[in-house]
Design an enzyme around this catalytic site. Structure first.
Site: not given
Lengths: 432, 432
Positions: A17, A108, A132, A135, A193, A204, A208
């Site tokens: 990312v 998150k 932003e 999620v 993962e 996770d 979120k």
């Protein structure tokens, strides 16, 4: 060309990312906020290993392994945190806020666990903490909830917001494969993962939905108040039987006003196969929002991936560059009333039970007796596969809407019946 | 409680949408922008008839039949225009802008036809002209395109953005009914206007896709550059034959980069029955956006209705109350390059033809000859219903991807063949 003074960005993390964000800045996506807005420039990127090969090429002096070189640089205006994990990300974010830097994060876990401290801290320091990207990957959802839909009283959010589990469930449904086999394949393909627990145990999705609940309802939702069940114990049979009954199994994340409280929950759910949510397959995410003015809305897209996540990070970066005032936690600020959280025990829905029973007469009478006394009304009973050798058979029961509390009590009692080998599955059916 | 000075709102129009906005203001939805934001107060509402019964009760002194009492009142900070129609709405908006008032409007016709003047005018006067409500009712789409997705290069928008026609087409598909019958029913139920031409001729969808194209591509799209076909000439047969072939018919509004230009079009299209867009039924709207970072996104909800539209109006009002800088035409401003518009003649897709032919040998050879010379390759030919009395039969041809220009030329030639009674339908098949 803009002549405004640039805003310097410090990047924490240069994984997939972070690399996509860095690449976007190098491509000039930081200049897209329009005339008069300040262009964004990548000043520093914190990495663990400065020598590692990365998909994006940055000047050597941009990379640093020293957090202070980013966090204490007075020239850096905005921190983009894309390291993930609670620590040290949380400390870094707090440090950035305290030194007057805006923060854009995809985290998150930090938002869920520490948002109650960090968001007011940002407010006090006059900076923004935008998230932003935390999620739904690139799907605009925090923005719409905190801005476009602000005049609505939101009554419900239902979502599929974990791509890994949705990929696994889609595969299990289509191929009749076991959880372990599909998980291994997903790991090979990079969709899961090496340690998949955050995804498959529902953590996770819980992070979120807690984050969405804060934005949509102004609710402070401690993680331990999110009812959470993962997908690890789902058996191949459930998908087959559910399909027979006209359902698909999805990991549902939901926050809904119930009575005077808000129930926040993550669990596998049977979804009628013919409703749109049943067809959101693979790594897609969807968030369904219901507002009192707008009615039901549907936001769907890729819930993960470096580019999609970078799209959301850039949305927030450009908001800051334009000086746009958006506070994703505005609803908290505005409403003095603290939102009360409702317990799962009061949840009411239809249920799917699979009981492995001794294959002999009188079994159903015993089970029906327990359910009847628990005020759980049976909608259908089907005997599915039988194992002649063991003398056992799968009994699948669908109920009419029943209270979670009663169901849990009844299941305990049923599991102790001598005619019942085991309660193999208790799944909730989502209402539509 | 906010102690900030209120922002006074002047409402132009108190029909169903205006009444919903007024009711929202009376309910205090104008105070939801958060701490420090200025609360919104309804100061004046322009109506045609002050005595008319309305769903919302306002103090008599709030109502006026004199435009100047709203537009020239220096205490009014924001004009909400929900009259609809090009004039006098457009003049009123311009007048409001020139006197330094912000404008929030739901008026797609004005935005489409006069946006090129009005938006820069607002910029020059330092006020905002916001119009989330002009497209898709309450679905947040202008906001996400102009803010959340700003870093993306948008390649395509495909949408169902006219509820009236979608209601009619859904009914025609489900019931095999004729256009005229379904239209009459829709008019009775209030889903279609007494004069339905703006909807059924595709004008409304054309306004909206032109507005979206400006926001998403920074394109100035004169109405006469939107290729537009309505649904009035669709026959019941087409729905039946399309279903047989695995398709549904929708009024598609699309804007897509094609070569170095942007093609903007509204026309009925065959959509494969198994893709999500085929299932957006009744008065629902959907906007599908494709961005280079985010990939495909899907926004769905109620595309009309007073409450849903008011939700969008309030989103814009609260943006102004928070002082949030959002310019729905930012992409125009930022990119010097004018977006070139592509002609429909270059559009390439699969086609569906229904030809009413003489029921005798050799017909197909003649037709296939014309298509072959026009480089239109046939994918399938099916003879459908025959009318023995007239000696005619429906021939339905599906093609491989072909050029619009070639198809139009071929259809002209085919219509002149002695074996062809008439070309009953030429429909485009949307690619997925």
């Amino acid at each position: 060309m803009s002549t405004a003074q640039p805003l310097n960005v410090g990047l924490l993390g240069l994984g997939v990312v972070g690399s996509a964000v860095a690449a976007g800045l190098l491509e000039g996506r930081g200049n897209l906020a329009g005339d008069g807005a300040r262009p964004l420039v990548l000043k520093r990127a914190l990495v663990r290993d400065a020598k590692k090969k990365r998909p994006v090429r940055l000047p050597a002096r941009t990379l640093t392994t020293d957090p202070s070189a980013v966090l204490d640089d007075p020239d850096i205006d905005i921190i983009v945190e894309v390291m993930g994990g609670e620590q040290p990300a949380c400390d870094y974010i707090a440090r950035a806020i305290r030194s007057g830097k805006h923060v854009v994060t995809a985290n998150k876990e930090v938002l869920c666990k520490r948002g109650d401290e960090l968001l007011p801290m940002a407010e006090r320091h006059g900076v923004r903490l935008l998230h932003e990207a935390s999620v739904g990957g690139g799907i605009p959802i925090i923005g719409p909830l905190s801005s476009d839909l602000l005049a609505n009283r939101i009554s419900s959010i239902r979502a599929i917001i974990n791509g890994t589990t949705n990929y696994i469930l889609t595969k299990m449904a289509r191929e009749g494969a076991s959880f372990d086999d599909v998980l291994r394949e997903a790991q090979k393909l990079g969709y899961a993962e090496a340690d998949p627990s955050a995804d498959v145990e529902g953590w996770d999705a819980a992070y979120k939905i807690a984050v969405l609940a804060r934005v949509a309802f102004g609710a402070s939702v401690p993680l331990d108040r999110v009812y959470r069940e993962g997908i690890v114990s789902l058996q191949a049979q459930e998908f087959r039987y559910a399909a027979t009954l006209g359902y698909t199994i999805k990991l549902l994340a939901a926050a809904r006003r119930a009575g005077d409280g808000l129930l926040v929950r993550v669990h596998p759910a049977l979804i009628p196969s013919d409703v749109p949510m049943a067809k959101v397959d693979g790594v897609l995410n969807v968030v369904e929002v219901e507002g009192d003015l707008v009615g039901p809305l549907w936001f769907q897209g890729r819930g993960a991936g470096p580019q999609a996540t970078a799209s959301a990070v850039f949305g927030d970066l450009l908001r800051i560059a334009r000086g746009a005032e958006i506070r994703p936690h505005a609803r908290t600020g505005r409403r003095g009333d603290k939102v009360k959280l409702a317990p799962m025990a009061n949840h009411e829905c239809k249920y799917y039970f699979r009981l492995v029973c001794k294959d002999r007469p009188g079994v159903l009478a015993r089970i029906a007796g327990v359910l009847g006394r628990s005020k759980i009304s049976i909608a259908s009973v089907i005997q599915m596969d039988a194992d002649a050798e063991k003398g056992e058979a799968d009994l699948v029961i669908m109920t009419h809407p029943s209270l979670e509390r009663s169901v849990q009590r009844a299941m305990k009692e049923i599991s102790e019946l001598p005619v019942v080998a085991r309660v193999a599955a208790v799944l909730r059916v989502e209402g539509y």
